[in-house]
Design an enzyme around this catalytic site. Structure first.
Site, PDB file in Angstrom:
ATOM      1  N   ASP A   1       0.861  -1.183   0.000  1.00  0.00           N
ATOM      2  CA  ASP A   1       0.000   0.000   0.000  1.00  0.00           C
ATOM      3  C   ASP A   1       0.901   1.238   0.000  1.00  0.00           C
ATOM      4  O   ASP A   1       1.731   1.403   0.889  1.00  0.00           O
ATOM      5  CB  ASP A   1      -0.879  -0.014   1.262  1.00  0.00           C
ATOM      6  CG  ASP A   1      -2.233   0.617   1.018  1.00  0.00           C
ATOM      7  OD1 ASP A   1      -3.252   0.032   1.416  1.00  0.00           O
ATOM      8  OD2 ASP A   1      -2.266   1.707   0.393  1.00  0.00           O
TER       9      ASP A   1
ATOM     10  N   ASP B   1      -2.810   4.666  -2.377  1.00  0.00           N
ATOM     11  CA  ASP B   1      -3.836   5.268  -1.530  1.00  0.00           C
ATOM     12  C   ASP B   1      -4.222   6.664  -2.036  1.00  0.00           C
ATOM     13  O   ASP B   1      -3.351   7.512  -2.247  1.00  0.00           O
ATOM     14  CB  ASP B   1      -3.250   5.383  -0.114  1.00  0.00           C
ATOM     15  CG  ASP B   1      -4.261   5.786   0.905  1.00  0.00           C
ATOM     16  OD1 ASP B   1      -5.240   5.040   1.081  1.00  0.00           O
ATOM     17  OD2 ASP B   1      -4.105   6.861   1.515  1.00  0.00           O
TER      18      ASP B   1
ATOM     19  N   GLU C   1      -6.217   4.037  -5.868  1.00  0.00           N
ATOM     20  CA  GLU C   1      -7.517   4.301  -5.249  1.00  0.00           C
ATOM     21  C   GLU C   1      -7.953   5.682  -5.707  1.00  0.00           C
ATOM     22  O   GLU C   1      -7.194   6.649  -5.552  1.00  0.00           O
ATOM     23  CB  GLU C   1      -7.420   4.263  -3.722  1.00  0.00           C
ATOM     24  CG  GLU C   1      -8.773   4.432  -3.072  1.00  0.00           C
ATOM     25  CD  GLU C   1      -8.697   4.797  -1.607  1.00  0.00           C
ATOM     26  OE1 GLU C   1      -7.714   5.404  -1.179  1.00  0.00           O
ATOM     27  OE2 GLU C   1      -9.637   4.450  -0.872  1.00  0.00           O
TER      28      GLU C   1
ATOM     29  N   HIS D   1     -10.974  -2.795   3.181  1.00  0.00           N
ATOM     30  CA  HIS D   1     -10.864  -2.424   4.598  1.00  0.00           C
ATOM     31  C   HIS D   1     -11.626  -1.141   4.927  1.00  0.00           C
ATOM     32  O   HIS D   1     -11.726  -0.753   6.094  1.00  0.00           O
ATOM     33  CB  HIS D   1      -9.383  -2.269   4.944  1.00  0.00           C
ATOM     34  CG  HIS D   1      -8.771  -1.140   4.201  1.00  0.00           C
ATOM     35  ND1 HIS D   1      -8.607  -1.142   2.829  1.00  0.00           N
ATOM     36  CD2 HIS D   1      -8.345   0.055   4.627  1.00  0.00           C
ATOM     37  CE1 HIS D   1      -8.083  -0.005   2.457  1.00  0.00           C
ATOM     38  NE2 HIS D   1      -7.921   0.749   3.516  1.00  0.00           N
ATOM     39  N   ASP D   2     -12.125  -0.446   3.882  1.00  0.00           N
ATOM     40  CA  ASP D   2     -12.921   0.774   4.117  1.00  0.00           C
ATOM     41  C   ASP D   2     -14.409   0.537   3.918  1.00  0.00           C
ATOM     42  O   ASP D   2     -15.219   1.424   4.220  1.00  0.00           O
ATOM     43  CB  ASP D   2     -12.531   1.881   3.117  1.00  0.00           C
ATOM     44  CG  ASP D   2     -11.146   2.424   3.347  1.00  0.00           C
ATOM     45  OD1 ASP D   2     -10.554   2.918   2.377  1.00  0.00           O
ATOM     46  OD2 ASP D   2     -10.654   2.352   4.496  1.00  0.00           O
TER      47      ASP D   2
HETATM   48  O1  TEU Z   1      -9.232   5.830   1.888  1.00  0.00           O
HETATM   49  C1  TEU Z   1      -9.621   7.126   1.426  1.00  0.00           C
HETATM   50  C2  TEU Z   1     -11.041   7.161   1.337  1.00  0.00           C
HETATM   51  O2  TEU Z   1     -11.562   7.577   0.345  1.00  0.00           O
HETATM   52  C3  TEU Z   1     -11.807   6.542   2.466  1.00  0.00           C
HETATM   53  O3  TEU Z   1     -11.360   7.149   3.680  1.00  0.00           O
HETATM   54  C4  TEU Z   1     -13.227   6.885   2.251  1.00  0.00           C
HETATM   55  O4  TEU Z   1     -13.299   8.259   1.910  1.00  0.00           O
HETATM   56  C5  TEU Z   1     -13.998   6.738   3.532  1.00  0.00           C
HETATM   57  O5  TEU Z   1     -13.534   5.610   4.193  1.00  0.00           O
HETATM   58  C6  TEU Z   1     -15.453   6.593   3.142  1.00  0.00           C
HETATM   59  O6  TEU Z   1     -15.638   5.396   2.475  1.00  0.00           O
HETATM   60  C7  TEU Z   1      -7.830   5.644   1.946  1.00  0.00           C
HETATM   61  C8  TEU Z   1      -7.589   4.380   2.749  1.00  0.00           C
HETATM   62  O7  TEU Z   1      -8.161   3.270   2.067  1.00  0.00           O
HETATM   63  C9  TEU Z   1      -8.221   4.587   4.113  1.00  0.00           C
HETATM   64  O8  TEU Z   1      -8.145   3.394   4.899  1.00  0.00           O
HETATM   65  C10 TEU Z   1      -7.462   5.716   4.807  1.00  0.00           C
HETATM   66  O9  TEU Z   1      -8.113   6.002   6.045  1.00  0.00           O
HETATM   67  C11 TEU Z   1      -7.465   6.990   3.946  1.00  0.00           C
HETATM   68  O10 TEU Z   1      -7.190   6.752   2.574  1.00  0.00           O
HETATM   69  C12 TEU Z   1      -6.375   7.937   4.426  1.00  0.00           C
HETATM   70  O11 TEU Z   1      -5.124   7.384   4.105  1.00  0.00           O
END
Ligand code: TEU
Length: 474
Positions: free
Chosen positions: A76, A183, A252, A324-325
């Site tokens: 990542d 990310d 992403e 994971h999000d």
């Molecule tokens: O996620 C960015 C992001 O778009 C998510 O935070 C999303 O906006 C939110 O969870 C609503 O769905 C990336 C990573 O995947 C996340 O785990 C991190 O918290 C974030 O960036 C910051 O690095």
């Protein structure tokens, strides 16, 4: 190692399971040195492993063992921001240091006492609550953080920043990793006015977006898919990947449309292999993430159709429902009320994922039909996005009731995906030893007694076996 947190050695010990499932590539969430403010997405040293997870030697062992099994490992890459404990940021707090311009530093709004409410450079809100600007008494200025205040945004307009990132990326590629999941890579280019100012900055020509119900404006129209994104991505490919073989990169991409996806993933543009789009995982939210609306199949179908249409002639799609999000799709959009409906809907989403054009991505436990956590108290949650949102929306802005917020957290909070992987029916689901001195860092789902790899592995009718067949078919 019994401390209640997953380890690199633990992943290495489970590679045969992944090889049997038939996956090709494993995406490893951040394991670099980090204060763990945002589960490792706040990196304080890109070229070392956090002791929580092990050592660089453990990483080398994981790579070697994965490659032995024909598996690839992508790491990542979190370079829109660093941790505020990174040496670069600490140096940047001194205006005379060479790193002074490596982050987005701005003075207080004129006529306002620095550090007092309303003195922020503009009214942007952070994704994780509060203002997107944090005052630093040492420098006497504010720094931009679209995520937590411990995640200051790097200034990609500065070529020195880009050079340092590419150097680190080459260090990892030379160490033998097989690429990166990047990310929020679409946030690295921000929209500036003709004088290089951010929206809302003193007499900037750009407005700063409309005021939201939480008392802040939305930065995303100005901080996603900015004017130099294609330039930065093409430069990254030239500086890091040109001449290398057998790697893959997926970015992403909050704020990217399916049409832009085609451009970024069209090989002739030399940018990225794939992007994760967000339009389909927003169909059960309106305005705020926490303002949930009922799921309708026709909306998912329409979003997936748009994404498929956009890569009909060129470009490529990433196919995902879980990560994971995101919450567990079988609970979010399927039906996890009883075993039969859970298995059938999990298989239906598995089929949808694998029978489209694009690369399917499955998230740990999705192949078992793992469900949401169904937490009932705020104390069960660990994710700062959820906890901050509860405080800000229920207690400060008072724009959502506690009951409605707890229901939203139970449906789409990120912790739903983060409960321990369910390997077997033992006390901690095999995530850690049943007699471990320390509880897992987050609650194990009680339904692990019937939903676990040991239970499903040899069952031809299990969700696991169905995913295995789909992967073999692809
Ligand atoms: O996620 C960015 C992001 O778009 C998510 O935070 C999303 O906006 C939110 O969870 C609503 O769905 C990336 C990573 O995947 C996340 O785990 C991190 O918290 C974030 O960036 C910051 O690095």
């Amino acid at each position: 190692n019994g401390d209640g947190v997953g380890d690199l050695k633990g992943i290495t010990s489970r590679l045969d399971y992944l090889a049997d499932l038939g996956v090709d590539v494993v995406w490893l969430s951040p394991v670099y040195k980090s204060p763990q403010d945002d589960n490792g997405y706040d990196i304080s040293d890109y070229q070392d492993i956090d002791p929580l997870f092990g050592t660089l030697e453990d990483m080398d062992e994981l790579l070697a063992e994965a490659h032995k099994r024909g598996l690839k490992i992508v790491m990542d890459l979190v370079v829109n921001h660093t941790s505020d404990e990174h040496a670069w940021f600490q140096a940047s707090r001194d205006k005379d240091d060479p790193h002074a311009d490596w982050y987005w530093w701005r003075p207080a709004r004129p006529g306002h006492e620095p550090g007092t409410p309303g003195a922020e450079p503009n009214q942007w809100g952070s994704y994780f609550g509060g203002s997107a600007w944090q005052y630093d008494p040492k420098r006497g200025e504010y720094y931009l953080h679209q995520f937590s205040r411990k995640q200051p945004d790097l200034n990609w307009e500065n070529p020195e920043v880009r050079k340092a990132v590419y150097k680190m990326m080459n260090w990892w590629m030379d160490r033998g990793i097989d690429g990166f999941r990047m990310d929020v890579i679409t946030l690295i280019s921000k929209r500036l006015d003709g004088h290089g100012r951010l929206p809302g900055e003193i007499d900037s020509e750009l407005s700063e977006g409309e005021m939201g119900e939480e008392g802040y404006t939305d930065a995303s129209p100005f901080c996603s898919d900015g004017p130099r994104l294609d330039e930065f991505l093409a430069e990254m490919r030239r500086e890091v990947f040109e001449g290398r073989e057998g790697y893959m990169n997926v970015g992403e991409a909050p704020g990217i449309t399916p049409a832009r996806n085609e451009h970024v993933t069209d090989p002739k543009n030399g940018e990225l292999d794939m992007l994760f789009l967000f339009d389909h995982v927003g169909i059960d939210q309106e305005g705020s993430k926490w303002n949930t609306v009922p799921f309708e199949v026709k909306n998912l179908r329409a979003r997936l159709a748009d994404q498929q249409e956009a890569v009909k002639n060129a470009g490529w799609a990433s196919l995902f429902f879980c990560n994971h999000d995101q919450p567990r799709v079988v609970s979010r959009w399927g039906d996890d009320a009883d075993r039969e409906s859970r298995e059938l809907s999990a298989k239906a989403f598995g089929m949808l994922l694998h029978m489209h054009r694009g690369t399917p991505y499955i998230y740990e436990g999705e192949e078992l039909g793992m469900t949401n956590a169904h937490f009932t108290t705020l104390e069960q949650y660990r994710d700062l996005e959820s906890i901050n949102a509860y405080r800000q929306r229920v207690e400060e802005a008072k724009c959502q009731s506690a009951e409605s917020m707890m229901a939203a957290l139970a449906l789409i909070g990120r912790d739903n995906a983060r409960t321990p992987m369910q390997w077997d029916a033992s006390r901690y689901a095999g995530f850690t030893a049943p007699d471990a001195a320390t509880e897992p860092w987050i609650g194990v789902n009680p339904n692990h007694v019937e939903i676990n790899a040991a239970e499903e592995f040899d069952d031809p009718g299990s969700v696991y076996s169905f995913y295995k067949k789909l992967i073999a078919m692809r």
